[in-house]
Design a protein around this motif. Structure first.
Motif, PDB file in Angstrom:
ATOM      1  N   LEU A   1       0.834  -1.207   0.000  1.00 43.68           N
ATOM      2  CA  LEU A   1       0.000   0.000   0.000  1.00 43.68           C
ATOM      3  C   LEU A   1       0.868   1.256   0.000  1.00 43.68           C
ATOM      4  CD1 LEU A   1      -2.907   1.154   0.203  1.00 43.68           C
ATOM      5  CD2 LEU A   1      -2.612   1.140   2.698  1.00 43.68           C
ATOM      6  N   ALA A   2       1.926   1.242   0.813  1.00 43.22           N
ATOM      7  CA  ALA A   2       2.828   2.396   0.875  1.00 43.22           C
ATOM      8  C   ALA A   2       3.503   2.626  -0.472  1.00 43.22           C
ATOM      9  CB  ALA A   2       3.876   2.183   1.965  1.00 43.22           C
ATOM     10  N   GLN A   3       3.902   1.541  -1.145  1.00 44.38           N
ATOM     11  CA  GLN A   3       4.516   1.666  -2.467  1.00 44.38           C
ATOM     12  C   GLN A   3       3.541   2.266  -3.466  1.00 44.38           C
ATOM     13  OE1 GLN A   3       7.926   1.194  -1.683  1.00 44.38           O
ATOM     14  NE2 GLN A   3       8.000   0.134  -3.656  1.00 44.38           N
ATOM     15  N   GLU A   4       2.305   1.814  -3.402  1.00 41.49           N
ATOM     16  CA  GLU A   4       1.278   2.295  -4.332  1.00 41.49           C
ATOM     17  C   GLU A   4       0.939   3.762  -4.102  1.00 41.49           C
ATOM     18  OE1 GLU A   4      -3.527   1.695  -4.978  1.00 41.49           O
ATOM     19  OE2 GLU A   4      -2.361  -0.038  -4.326  1.00 41.49           O
ATOM     20  N   LYS A   5       0.850   4.155  -2.837  1.00 42.42           N
ATOM     21  CA  LYS A   5       0.350   5.488  -2.497  1.00 42.42           C
ATOM     22  C   LYS A   5       1.455   6.519  -2.247  1.00 42.42           C
ATOM     23  CE  LYS A   5      -4.102   4.515  -2.456  1.00 42.42           C
ATOM     24  NZ  LYS A   5      -5.078   5.232  -3.297  1.00 42.42           N
ATOM     25  N   GLY A   6       2.695   6.059  -2.143  1.00 39.53           N
ATOM     26  CA  GLY A   6       3.756   7.002  -1.794  1.00 39.53           C
ATOM     27  C   GLY A   6       3.752   7.334  -0.314  1.00 39.53           C
ATOM     28  N   ALA A   7       3.247   6.405   0.498  1.00 38.61           N
ATOM     29  CA  ALA A   7       3.226   6.592   1.952  1.00 38.61           C
ATOM     30  C   ALA A   7       4.540   6.084   2.548  1.00 38.61           C
ATOM     31  CB  ALA A   7       2.044   5.862   2.566  1.00 38.61           C
ATOM     32  N   VAL A   8       4.729   6.325   3.839  1.00 38.81           N
ATOM     33  CA  VAL A   8       5.966   5.972   4.526  1.00 38.81           C
ATOM     34  C   VAL A   8       5.670   4.930   5.596  1.00 38.81           C
ATOM     35  CG1 VAL A   8       7.904   6.828   5.890  1.00 38.81           C
ATOM     36  CG2 VAL A   8       6.901   8.268   4.100  1.00 38.81           C
ATOM     37  N   LEU A   9       6.427   3.840   5.592  1.00 35.20           N
ATOM     38  CA  LEU A   9       6.288   2.787   6.596  1.00 35.20           C
ATOM     39  C   LEU A   9       7.305   3.041   7.698  1.00 35.20           C
ATOM     40  CD1 LEU A   9       4.430   0.282   6.690  1.00 35.20           C
ATOM     41  CD2 LEU A   9       6.326  -1.053   5.751  1.00 35.20           C
ATOM     42  N   LYS A  10       6.826   3.193   8.926  1.00 31.94           N
ATOM     43  CA  LYS A  10       7.713   3.444  10.063  1.00 31.94           C
ATOM     44  C   LYS A  10       7.658   2.255  11.025  1.00 31.94           C
ATOM     45  CE  LYS A  10       8.461   8.309   9.906  1.00 31.94           C
ATOM     46  NZ  LYS A  10       8.806   9.469  10.737  1.00 31.94           N
ATOM     47  N   ILE A  11       8.788   1.986  11.664  1.00 31.74           N
ATOM     48  CA  ILE A  11       8.941   0.738  12.419  1.00 31.74           C
ATOM     49  C   ILE A  11       9.260   1.022  13.890  1.00 31.74           C
ATOM     50  CG2 ILE A  11      10.072  -1.500  12.480  1.00 31.74           C
ATOM     51  CD1 ILE A  11       8.675  -0.810   9.789  1.00 31.74           C
ATOM     52  N   ILE A  12       8.479   0.421  14.781  1.00 32.03           N
ATOM     53  CA  ILE A  12       8.775   0.509  16.218  1.00 32.03           C
ATOM     54  C   ILE A  12       9.889  -0.491  16.517  1.00 32.03           C
ATOM     55  CG2 ILE A  12       7.851   0.410  18.558  1.00 32.03           C
ATOM     56  CD1 ILE A  12       5.019   0.439  17.266  1.00 32.03           C
ATOM     57  N   PRO A  13      11.017  -0.045  17.080  1.00 33.19           N
ATOM     58  CA  PRO A  13      12.106  -0.976  17.390  1.00 33.19           C
ATOM     59  C   PRO A  13      11.810  -1.795  18.644  1.00 33.19           C
ATOM     60  CG  PRO A  13      12.709   1.232  18.063  1.00 33.19           C
ATOM     61  CD  PRO A  13      11.366   1.352  17.394  1.00 33.19           C
ATOM     62  N   ILE A  14      12.595  -2.847  18.846  1.00 31.97           N
ATOM     63  CA  ILE A  14      12.483  -3.678  20.044  1.00 31.97           C
ATOM     64  C   ILE A  14      13.814  -3.690  20.788  1.00 31.97           C
ATOM     65  CG2 ILE A  14      10.690  -5.168  19.081  1.00 31.97           C
ATOM     66  CD1 ILE A  14      12.903  -7.261  18.573  1.00 31.97           C
ATOM     67  N   ASN A  15      13.762  -4.039  22.073  1.00 31.50           N
ATOM     68  CA  ASN A  15      14.991  -4.196  22.846  1.00 31.50           C
ATOM     69  C   ASN A  15      15.460  -5.658  22.777  1.00 31.50           C
ATOM     70  OD1 ASN A  15      13.453  -5.679  24.721  1.00 31.50           O
ATOM     71  ND2 ASN A  15      13.159  -3.908  26.066  1.00 31.50           N
ATOM     72  N   GLU A  16      16.558  -5.957  23.434  1.00 23.05           N
ATOM     73  CA  GLU A  16      17.159  -7.287  23.368  1.00 23.05           C
ATOM     74  C   GLU A  16      16.227  -8.375  23.899  1.00 23.05           C
ATOM     75  OE1 GLU A  16      19.882 -10.266  22.540  1.00 23.05           O
ATOM     76  OE2 GLU A  16      19.918  -8.180  21.900  1.00 23.05           O
TER      77      GLU A  16
END
Length: 414
Positions: free
Chosen positions: A141-156
Motif C-alpha cells: 500500500l505504501a509503495q502504491e500510495k507514496g506513503a511511509v512505513l515506520k517501524i517501532i524498534p524492540i529491545n534485546e
C-alpha cells in the motif's frame, strides 16, 4: 455437542488430551509430542464432529434458500457469528466479518480502508516483530500510495521500545497496525496503550490477534481498537476461516473488498446497490462447514475455561524456560516479562533445521526457520530459530522429552 469428559477444577490435562484424536498417534515409532501450536493447533473431536455433521446432515448453500437444509445451514453459520461476537465482546454481530484467515482480514483492510484513506506522505506504523502478514500488505500500500512505513524498534528482550513508538507518532500517522502477541517471541504487546497513543493523533488502529486470541481474553470494546483479526486454526478450529472485527462506522464507510453474490442488494448493468454489513464483505459462497465448526472450537475453549488454560500454559512456559536454560550453548530468543507459551531458541554451531529434523525422528514436532518474520531475525542477526509452542493439551512430561531429545541431538551434531 461436546462429549462429557470430566475436567476437574485443578485442570486435568489427561482428560483434556482425550478430546484430541491426533495426539494418540505415533510419529516414526514414537508417541507424538506436538509443540507447533503457534503454527496451528490440533482439533478436538467436537470440531471434527461439527464438520462431519454439517456434511452428513445439512450441507447446503446459505442465505436466500427456503428449503430446510438451506435454513439449517444458514442458522448454524450465523450462530457462529453470534458466538464470535460474544467471544471478543463486539458491540454487534454486524461487526463480525468472516474471512479466509487473519491474513485475508489484514489485506481486506489494506485494500479497502487503506486505498481509500492513505495518501502520499502519510505514515503507517508497524513494529519490528510483525509477521509478514502484517508487513507485506502495508508495504504494498505504501509503495502504491507514496506513503511511509515506520517501524517501532524492540529491545534485546523482545519488547517494544514504547518511548520510540511515541516519538514516531505525528499528525502524519494515519494507521498503526500492531501484533498483539509475537509468533516468534511470545511477547504480549501493550496494545491498549498503543491504541490510545494512535488515537491521540487521529490514527486508525489494527490489532493482529492471530496469536493472542487463543491465549488471552479479548475485549475489542475495552481495547478500543478499530480493527481486530484472528484465525480459526490457531484456536482449535478448522483452517481456512478467519474473522475481521471492525468499528461499525469504519466498516460502513469502506468499499467492498470483492464483488459477487451475497455482497449485493440489486445488480443492474448501469447500477449496483451493495448489501448491508456484514454481508458487504462476504462475497460468494463462504467456507460454510469450517465456519460452522469454528463455533464448536470457541465453545470447547470456553467450556475448558480460558483462565485454566492460561494458568496451565504459563506453568509449561516457566518449566520449559527453566529446563532449556540448563542446556549448554542454547540461547532463548525473546525474554519479555509479559509473554505467552512460545519459546524460540538457537543452539551455538547448530542449524535450526537440523534440530527440527532430528527431533522429528524422535516424534517431537517443533517449527524451524524465520517463522514469517524475517525482519525480526535481522534484529537478532540470526537466520532463524527452533520454536516450541505449547497448548492446553501439552504436558511437563512432553517437555522432558524435548529436553532429552535436544541433549542427544546436540551431542550427535557436535
Amino acid at each position: 455437542m461436546i462429549e462429557t469428559i470430566e475436567i476437574d477444577k485443578a485442570f486435568n490435562v489427561a482428560a483434556v488430551r482425550k478430546h484430541f484424536p491426533a495426539l494418540q498417534r505415533e510419529v516414526k515409532g514414537k508417541p507424538l509430542v506436538y509443540f507447533d501450536n503457534a503454527a496451528t493447533t490440533q482439533k478436538p473431536q467436537a470440531v471434527i464432529d461439527a464438520l462431519v455433521n454439517y456434511y452428513s446432515h445439512y450441507n447446503a448453500n446459505i442465505h436466500r434458500g427456503i428449503h430446510t437444509l438451506a435454513e439449517e445451514a444458514t442458522a448454524a453459520f450465523e450462530a457462529t457469528r453470534d458466538t464470535v461476537q460474544q467471544f471478543i465482546n463486539a458491540a454487534s454481530r454486524e461487526q463480525i466479518i468472516f474471512t479466509g484467515g487473519a491474513t485475508e482480514g489484514i489485506n481486506l483492510v489494506a485494500q479497502t480502508w487503506g486505498r481509500q484513506n492513505i495518501k502520499a506522505g502519510d505514515e503507517i506504523i508497524i513494529s519490528s516483530m510483525e509477521h509478514h502478514s502484517n508487513i507485506v500488505p502495508w508495504y504494498m500500500l505504501a509503495q502504491e500510495k507514496g506513503a511511509v512505513l515506520k517501524i517501532i524498534p524492540i529491545n534485546e528482550d523482545g519488547e517494544l521500545m514504547m518511548d520510540e513508538f511515541h516519538k514516531l507518532l505525528s499528525e502524519k500517522t494515519k494507521l498503526v497496525s500492531i501484533v498483539h502477541v509475537s509468533n516468534v517471541l511470545g511477547t504480549i504487546n501493550p496494545v491498549k496503550n498503543i491504541i490510545a497513543g494512535a488515537h491521540s493523533v487521529g490514527a486508525v488502529t489494527l490489532v493482529d490477534g492471530a496469536q493472542s486470541t487463543v491465549h488471552l481474553d479479548i475485549d475489542v470494546q475495552d481495547l478500543d481498537c478499530d480493527f481486530f483479526v484472528f484465525s480459526s486454526h490457531k484456536i482449535y478450529g478448522p483452517t481456512g476461516v478467519g474473522v475481521l472485527y471492525g468499528k461499525k462506522e469504519l466498516l460502513e464507510s469502506m468499499p467492498p473488498y470483492q464483488g459477487g453474490g451475497e455482497m449485493i442488494k440489486d445488480v443492474y448493468f448501469d447500477a449496483i446497490t451493495y448489501n448491508d454489513l456484514p454481508y458487504k464483505f462476504e462475497a460468494g459462497t463462504p467456507n460454510i462447514a469450517d465456519t460452522v465448526a469454528l463455533k464448536a472450537a470457541l465453545d470447547f475453549t470456553k467450556w475448558i475455561g480460558k483462565q485454566k488454560i492460561r494458568e496451565h500454559e504459563n506453568e509449561l512456559l516457566c518449566y520449559a524456560t527453566e529446563q532449556l536454560m540448563q542446556i549448554e550453548g542454547l540461547k532463548i530468543i525473546g525474554n519479555a516479562k509479559n509473554k505467552v507459551s512460545v519459546i524460540s531458541f538457537v543452539v551455538e554451531k547448530v542449524h535450526p533445521q537440523d534440530l527440527g529434523i532430528l527431533l522429528d525422528n524422535r516424534g517431537i514436532a517443533v517449527r524451524t526457520g524465520h517463522h514469517c518474520a524475517q525482519p525480526l531475525m535481522e534484529c537478532y542477526k540470526i537466520p532463524g530459530t527452533a520454536r516450541a509452542s505449547f497448548a492446553m493439551y501439552n504436558t511437563k512430561e512432553e517437555i522432558d522429552s524435548l529436553i532429552t531429545g535436544l541433549q542427544k541431538v546436540i551431542k550427535m551434531l557436535l
